[in-house]
Scaffold this motif. Structure first.
Motif, PDB file in Angstrom:
ATOM      1  N   ILE A  66       0.852  -1.192   0.000  1.00  0.00           N
ATOM      2  CA  ILE A  66       0.000   0.000   0.000  1.00  0.00           C
ATOM      3  C   ILE A  66       0.890   1.244   0.000  1.00  0.00           C
ATOM      4  CG2 ILE A  66      -1.727   1.333   1.264  1.00  0.00           C
ATOM      5  CD1 ILE A  66      -2.886  -1.182   0.111  1.00  0.00           C
ATOM      6  N   ILE A  67       0.602   2.162  -0.917  1.00  0.00           N
ATOM      7  CA  ILE A  67       1.326   3.436  -1.014  1.00  0.00           C
ATOM      8  C   ILE A  67       0.349   4.549  -0.668  1.00  0.00           C
ATOM      9  CG2 ILE A  67       2.673   4.962  -2.500  1.00  0.00           C
ATOM     10  CD1 ILE A  67       3.160   2.540  -4.328  1.00  0.00           C
ATOM     11  N   SER A  68       0.754   5.470   0.177  1.00  0.00           N
ATOM     12  CA  SER A  68      -0.125   6.574   0.564  1.00  0.00           C
ATOM     13  C   SER A  68       0.376   7.897  -0.014  1.00  0.00           C
ATOM     14  CB  SER A  68      -0.186   6.691   2.088  1.00  0.00           C
ATOM     15  OG  SER A  68       1.072   7.087   2.610  1.00  0.00           O
ATOM     16  N   GLU A  69      -0.535   8.848  -0.120  1.00  0.00           N
ATOM     17  CA  GLU A  69      -0.155  10.185  -0.573  1.00  0.00           C
ATOM     18  C   GLU A  69       0.894  10.776   0.357  1.00  0.00           C
ATOM     19  OE1 GLU A  69      -3.417  12.840  -0.997  1.00  0.00           O
ATOM     20  OE2 GLU A  69      -4.595  11.475  -2.219  1.00  0.00           O
ATOM     21  N   SER A  70       0.673  10.615   1.656  1.00  0.00           N
ATOM     22  CA  SER A  70       1.593  11.220   2.632  1.00  0.00           C
ATOM     23  C   SER A  70       2.996  10.637   2.503  1.00  0.00           C
ATOM     24  CB  SER A  70       1.062  11.020   4.050  1.00  0.00           C
ATOM     25  OG  SER A  70       0.907   9.643   4.342  1.00  0.00           O
ATOM     26  N   GLU A  71       3.086   9.349   2.171  1.00  0.00           N
ATOM     27  CA  GLU A  71       4.393   8.712   1.996  1.00  0.00           C
ATOM     28  C   GLU A  71       5.144   9.337   0.831  1.00  0.00           C
ATOM     29  OE1 GLU A  71       6.172   4.163   1.416  1.00  0.00           O
ATOM     30  OE2 GLU A  71       4.020   4.557   1.227  1.00  0.00           O
ATOM     31  N   ILE A  72       4.434   9.546  -0.280  1.00  0.00           N
ATOM     32  CA  ILE A  72       5.057  10.156  -1.450  1.00  0.00           C
ATOM     33  C   ILE A  72       5.465  11.600  -1.155  1.00  0.00           C
ATOM     34  CG2 ILE A  72       4.766  10.735  -3.884  1.00  0.00           C
ATOM     35  CD1 ILE A  72       4.836   7.706  -3.172  1.00  0.00           C
ATOM     36  N   CYS A  73       4.600  12.312  -0.460  1.00  0.00           N
ATOM     37  CA  CYS A  73       4.904  13.695  -0.080  1.00  0.00           C
ATOM     38  C   CYS A  73       6.173  13.760   0.767  1.00  0.00           C
ATOM     39  CB  CYS A  73       3.743  14.307   0.699  1.00  0.00           C
ATOM     40  SG  CYS A  73       2.240  14.549  -0.269  1.00  0.00           S
ATOM     41  N   LYS A  74       6.302  12.839   1.699  1.00  0.00           N
ATOM     42  CA  LYS A  74       7.453  12.833   2.606  1.00  0.00           C
ATOM     43  C   LYS A  74       8.736  12.492   1.859  1.00  0.00           C
ATOM     44  CE  LYS A  74       9.112  10.809   6.925  1.00  0.00           C
ATOM     45  NZ  LYS A  74       8.808   9.857   8.038  1.00  0.00           N
ATOM     46  N   ILE A  75       8.678  11.489   0.986  1.00  0.00           N
ATOM     47  CA  ILE A  75       9.871  11.066   0.250  1.00  0.00           C
ATOM     48  C   ILE A  75      10.400  12.186  -0.638  1.00  0.00           C
ATOM     49  CG2 ILE A  75      10.751   9.495  -1.537  1.00  0.00           C
ATOM     50  CD1 ILE A  75       8.810   7.371  -0.444  1.00  0.00           C
ATOM     51  N   LEU A  76       9.490  12.872  -1.343  1.00  0.00           N
ATOM     52  CA  LEU A  76       9.894  13.876  -2.329  1.00  0.00           C
ATOM     53  C   LEU A  76       9.779  15.313  -1.832  1.00  0.00           C
ATOM     54  CD1 LEU A  76       8.320  12.369  -5.582  1.00  0.00           C
ATOM     55  CD2 LEU A  76      10.722  12.358  -4.912  1.00  0.00           C
ATOM     56  N   ASN A  77       9.234  15.473  -0.621  1.00  0.00           N
ATOM     57  CA  ASN A  77       9.037  16.812  -0.061  1.00  0.00           C
ATOM     58  C   ASN A  77       8.194  17.679  -1.001  1.00  0.00           C
ATOM     59  OD1 ASN A  77       9.275  18.871   1.848  1.00  0.00           O
ATOM     60  ND2 ASN A  77      11.142  19.692   0.903  1.00  0.00           N
ATOM     61  N   ILE A  78       7.041  17.123  -1.399  1.00  0.00           N
ATOM     62  CA  ILE A  78       6.125  17.836  -2.278  1.00  0.00           C
ATOM     63  C   ILE A  78       4.747  17.899  -1.621  1.00  0.00           C
ATOM     64  CG2 ILE A  78       7.341  17.209  -4.401  1.00  0.00           C
ATOM     65  CD1 ILE A  78       5.259  15.018  -4.864  1.00  0.00           C
TER      66      ILE A  78
END
Length: 211
Positions: free
Chosen positions: A27-39
């Motif tokens: 499972i991939i979450s929006e918050s995870e992507i935001c944290k990884i890329l700082n977006i």
């Protein structure tokens, strides 16, 4: 700006899937992507929705986005199309390849050898994709390039993969030997030979258990 950030997020997610960082069922979450890329959430959400549309992810209510488990047949179907399109890119690129292109490809296969030596699969995946992009870009066919990207994004992984690390890097080793042969064929200037080798040798499925 959001468009470029969305593309960055899409590329990062696909790379992590290709390397096995995100596996089928994860499972991939929006918050995870935001944290990884700082977006912000908007480009992260758009990237995830795009990958749902491409069949790479499924939207799971109240949980996030799940990596789809691509069937064996779906992978084989994708590889057949990839072989044709990549061979076409090689054929179109061949008469336009420059000495700098050849030197760049030679540098990349040397770096791939180093990645193999140190058993760095993430680096191997990144470098082998850069290798193919040299002639894909030289083909100067935007539609062809987009089609290749779309097909690659439709499967979890388009490189061979084994849980056994010795087997994995033995495979990487002979694939890089094929990269070296591809360079030789481009140097010969024989577009037919380049195209045939890419389609019938390099993209030929050699081990159905490892795709």
């Amino acid at each position: 700006m959001d468009s470029s950030l969305r593309n960055l997020a899409t590329k990062m997610i696909l790379e992590k899937i290709q390397r096995g960082d995100f596996a089928a069922g994860d499972i991939i979450s929006e918050s995870e992507i935001c944290k990884i890329l700082n977006i912000s959430r908007t480009p992260a959400r758009e990237a995830l929705i795009e990958l749902v549309a491409n069949g790479v992810l499924d939207k799971i209510p109240r949980k996030g986005y799940q990596v789809v488990n691509t069937s064996h047949k779906q992978k084989l179907d994708a590889y057949i199309i990839l072989a044709d399109l990549d061979a076409l890119a090689g054929r179109q690129a061949c008469p336009m390849m420059t000495e700098q292109d050849i030197l760049h490809m030679q540098e990349l296969v040397d770096l791939i050898d180093i990645a193999i030596k140190y058993k760095n699969y993430a680096s191997y995946c990144e470098l082998q994709e850069k290798f193919h992009q040299v002639y894909i870009k030289r083909a100067d066919n935007l539609l062809l390039s987009r089609m290749l990207d779309e097909i690659k994004s439709s499967v979890l992984r388009y490189t061979y993969f084994s849980e056994d690390i010795d087997t994995q890097f033995e495979i990487c080793r002979w694939m890089n030997d094929e990269h070296k042969k591809i360079i030789e064929l481009f140097q010969s200037g024989d577009a037919d030979a380049v195209s045939q080798y890419l389609e019938y040798t390099h993209w030929a499925t050699k081990d159905y258990e490892l795709i």
